[in-house]
Design an enzyme around this catalytic site. Structure first.
Site, PDB file in Angstrom:
ATOM      1  N   ASP A 147      -5.534  -5.318  -3.025  1.00 19.95           N
ATOM      2  CA  ASP A 147      -6.549  -4.246  -3.433  1.00 19.95           C
ATOM      3  C   ASP A 147      -7.071  -4.937  -4.672  1.00 19.95           C
ATOM      4  O   ASP A 147      -7.291  -3.975  -5.970  1.00 19.95           O
ATOM      5  CB  ASP A 147      -6.337  -2.931  -3.543  1.00 19.95           C
ATOM      6  CG  ASP A 147      -5.702  -2.294  -2.449  1.00 19.95           C
ATOM      7  OD1 ASP A 147      -6.037  -2.764  -1.259  1.00 19.95           O
ATOM      8  OD2 ASP A 147      -4.942  -1.339  -2.334  1.00 19.95           O
ATOM      9  N   ASP A 201     -10.476  -0.157 -10.098  1.00 25.50           N
ATOM     10  CA  ASP A 201     -11.854  -0.691 -10.212  1.00 25.50           C
ATOM     11  C   ASP A 201     -11.942  -0.771 -11.582  1.00 25.50           C
ATOM     12  O   ASP A 201     -11.693  -0.047 -12.336  1.00 25.50           O
ATOM     13  CB  ASP A 201     -12.751   0.472  -9.620  1.00 25.50           C
ATOM     14  CG  ASP A 201     -14.129  -0.035  -9.788  1.00 25.50           C
ATOM     15  OD1 ASP A 201     -14.828  -0.899  -8.856  1.00 25.50           O
ATOM     16  OD2 ASP A 201     -14.623   0.452 -10.688  1.00 25.50           O
ATOM     17  N   GLY A 259      -0.428   9.393   3.644  1.00 32.75           N
ATOM     18  CA  GLY A 259      -0.894  10.295   4.699  1.00 32.75           C
ATOM     19  C   GLY A 259      -1.333  11.682   4.147  1.00 32.75           C
ATOM     20  O   GLY A 259      -1.345  12.435   4.707  1.00 32.75           O
ATOM     21  N   ASN A 270     -10.776  12.440   0.474  1.00 36.10           N
ATOM     22  CA  ASN A 270      -9.480  12.048   0.034  1.00 36.10           C
ATOM     23  C   ASN A 270      -9.918  11.493  -1.312  1.00 36.10           C
ATOM     24  O   ASN A 270     -10.457  10.111  -1.277  1.00 36.10           O
ATOM     25  CB  ASN A 270      -8.717  10.812   1.004  1.00 36.10           C
ATOM     26  CG  ASN A 270      -7.121  10.717   0.162  1.00 36.10           C
ATOM     27  OD1 ASN A 270      -6.868  11.183  -0.674  1.00 36.10           O
ATOM     28  ND2 ASN A 270      -6.516   9.799   1.009  1.00 36.10           N
ATOM     29  N   ALA A 271      -9.395  11.411  -2.489  1.00 29.23           N
ATOM     30  CA  ALA A 271      -9.787  11.061  -3.667  1.00 29.23           C
ATOM     31  C   ALA A 271      -8.920   9.696  -4.127  1.00 29.23           C
ATOM     32  O   ALA A 271      -8.136   9.874  -4.892  1.00 29.23           O
ATOM     33  CB  ALA A 271      -9.612  12.034  -5.074  1.00 29.23           C
ATOM     34  N   ILE A 272      -9.384   8.705  -3.523  1.00 31.85           N
ATOM     35  CA  ILE A 272      -8.460   7.338  -3.641  1.00 31.85           C
ATOM     36  C   ILE A 272      -9.876   6.425  -3.641  1.00 31.85           C
ATOM     37  O   ILE A 272     -10.635   6.624  -3.039  1.00 31.85           O
ATOM     38  CB  ILE A 272      -7.244   7.121  -2.846  1.00 31.85           C
ATOM     39  CG1 ILE A 272      -7.681   6.945  -1.356  1.00 31.85           C
ATOM     40  CG2 ILE A 272      -6.433   8.048  -3.165  1.00 31.85           C
ATOM     41  CD1 ILE A 272      -6.441   6.318  -0.618  1.00 31.85           C
ATOM     42  N   ASP A 273      -9.168   4.964  -3.839  1.00 29.73           N
ATOM     43  CA  ASP A 273     -10.138   3.805  -3.773  1.00 29.73           C
ATOM     44  C   ASP A 273     -11.518   4.110  -4.509  1.00 29.73           C
ATOM     45  O   ASP A 273     -12.610   3.996  -3.944  1.00 29.73           O
ATOM     46  CB  ASP A 273     -10.315   3.688  -2.239  1.00 29.73           C
ATOM     47  CG  ASP A 273      -9.325   3.291  -1.582  1.00 29.73           C
ATOM     48  OD1 ASP A 273      -8.107   3.299  -2.022  1.00 29.73           O
ATOM     49  OD2 ASP A 273      -9.451   3.114  -0.375  1.00 29.73           O
ATOM     50  N   SER A 307     -11.088   7.649   1.675  1.00 30.12           N
ATOM     51  CA  SER A 307     -10.197   7.174   2.723  1.00 30.12           C
ATOM     52  C   SER A 307      -9.772   7.904   3.993  1.00 30.12           C
ATOM     53  O   SER A 307      -9.299   9.055   3.580  1.00 30.12           O
ATOM     54  CB  SER A 307      -8.738   6.637   2.188  1.00 30.12           C
ATOM     55  OG  SER A 307      -7.809   6.259   2.951  1.00 30.12           O
ATOM     56  N   GLU A 315     -12.413   2.748   4.291  1.00 31.65           N
ATOM     57  CA  GLU A 315     -11.920   3.276   3.270  1.00 31.65           C
ATOM     58  C   GLU A 315     -12.416   2.076   2.227  1.00 31.65           C
ATOM     59  O   GLU A 315     -13.053   1.288   2.662  1.00 31.65           O
ATOM     60  CB  GLU A 315     -10.333   3.459   3.169  1.00 31.65           C
ATOM     61  CG  GLU A 315      -9.712   2.186   3.688  1.00 31.65           C
ATOM     62  CD  GLU A 315      -8.029   2.418   3.726  1.00 31.65           C
ATOM     63  OE1 GLU A 315      -7.617   3.569   3.428  1.00 31.65           O
ATOM     64  OE2 GLU A 315      -7.261   1.506   4.041  1.00 31.65           O
TER      65      GLU A 315
END
Length: 322
Positions: A42, A100, A118, A153-156, A172, A209
């Protein structure tokens, strides 16, 4: 992106739920040659104002690598010396994912996710630095969160400026890629801001995602990773792209198919030893836009490594890889 140290069993179970993937296409370009510390997951990369490059990634306490020429990369430790205490509210090891990196208002800004496999009990954090180098970051806590009752989903995280406003793409699985407006002073989500939806899949488990949004010409381009990462040579990640005249969409591919319906032109997929490319970001350099991503090296037991390719643009304004 999912955690790179998933067990083979969990990853295989997820892959079994996904639709069949396309055959490898030998026409995809190989990543440009890099040397030194190539292991990464990533990646987010920037050409520093002071010269040289820094890359941050999933793993460690946001693992860091530096380069003078974009070819030779050296291990540079971690963004932080230790995890901020609040990270442990989201996983037992204080493990961060998918950072990021950007520059604005005279500072470097580092966003990252903390979560567990998950679960959408997740948070995106934000930190700032005067130099962008590891060991110089000040953490400012949570920029945006999600809970088990949310549809996202609060990622990426991926930051983009548009029309004088600051936005963050994220997401994601669940309902796919989302976007929320940020307060430029704090770098955090504006309370009560609308959460727009940019891309999803019509088929469970809605495997999209790792968004990144880039402005080129009059369009905003949404890059996203489709299917499953983190299973070494069994990974099925691939990078797709669509575009819109508005940062909040709607995004569509070159055939007009909306990314909210699973659309997206295939930019990069597995070929040869380069398996499951994804976890992408884009940075500007002297020779143009550069796509950074990880792939799993089939000639090295599926080890995740750094991929870099320049982006060329067609007459119709669509990206190709150089």
């Amino acid at each position: 992106m999912k955690h790179p140290r998933l067990t083979t069993l969990l990853a295989a179970a997820l892959i079994a739920l996904l639709p069949a993937t396309a055959d490898a296409d030998a026409t995809y370009p190989d990543p440009q040659p890099v040397t030194g510390q190539r292991i990464i997951h990533d990646p987010t990369v920037i050409h520093l104002k002071s010269g040289g490059y820094v890359a941050y990634s999933t793993g460690g306490v946001i693992g860091a690598r530096t380069s003078k020429d974009r070819v030779q990369w050296d291990d540079a430790g971690n963004a932080f010396t230790a995890p901020p205490s609040w990270w442990y509210d989201y996983n037992s090891t204080g493990d961060p994912w998918a950072p990021d990196l950007s520059y604005r208002a005279g500072r470097y800004w580092l966003y990252y996710a903390v979560s567990s496999w998950g679960s959408n009990h997740s948070a995106i954090g934000v930190a700032t630095s005067p130099t962008g180098l590891p060991g110089t970051w000040t953490d400012h806590g949570k920029a945006f969160t999600s809970g088990t009752t949310d549809e996202w989903n609060a990622i990426d995280p991926a930051i983009v400026r548009a029309d004088g406003k600051l936005w963050m793409a994220f997401g994601s699985y669940w309902t796919g890629i989302r976007m929320v407006r940020l307060d430029p002073a704090t770098g955090k989500a504006i309370p009560g801001a609308t959460v727009a939806q940019l891309a999803t899949r019509p088929d469970a488990p809605y495997a999209v995602e790792g968004a990144y949004v880039l402005k080129h010409g009059r369009f905003y381009y949404l890059f996203a990773s489709y299917d499953a990462c983190c299973a070494g040579v069994n990974s099925t990640y691939r990078i797709r792209v669509g575009r819109s005249t508005s940062v909040t969409g709607p995004y569509a591919d070159s055939t007009g198919k909306p990314m909210l319906s699973g659309g997206g032109d295939l930019l990069l997929a597995s070929h040869g030893r380069f398996v499951g490319p994804g976890g992408e970001s884009v940075f500007k350099d002297k020779d143009g836009d550069v796509l950074a991503y990880h792939y799993y090296d089939a000639d090295d037991n599926g080890t995740p490594k750094l991929g870099l390719n320049t982006l060329d643009w067609t007459e119709n304004g669509w990206p190709n890889l150089g």
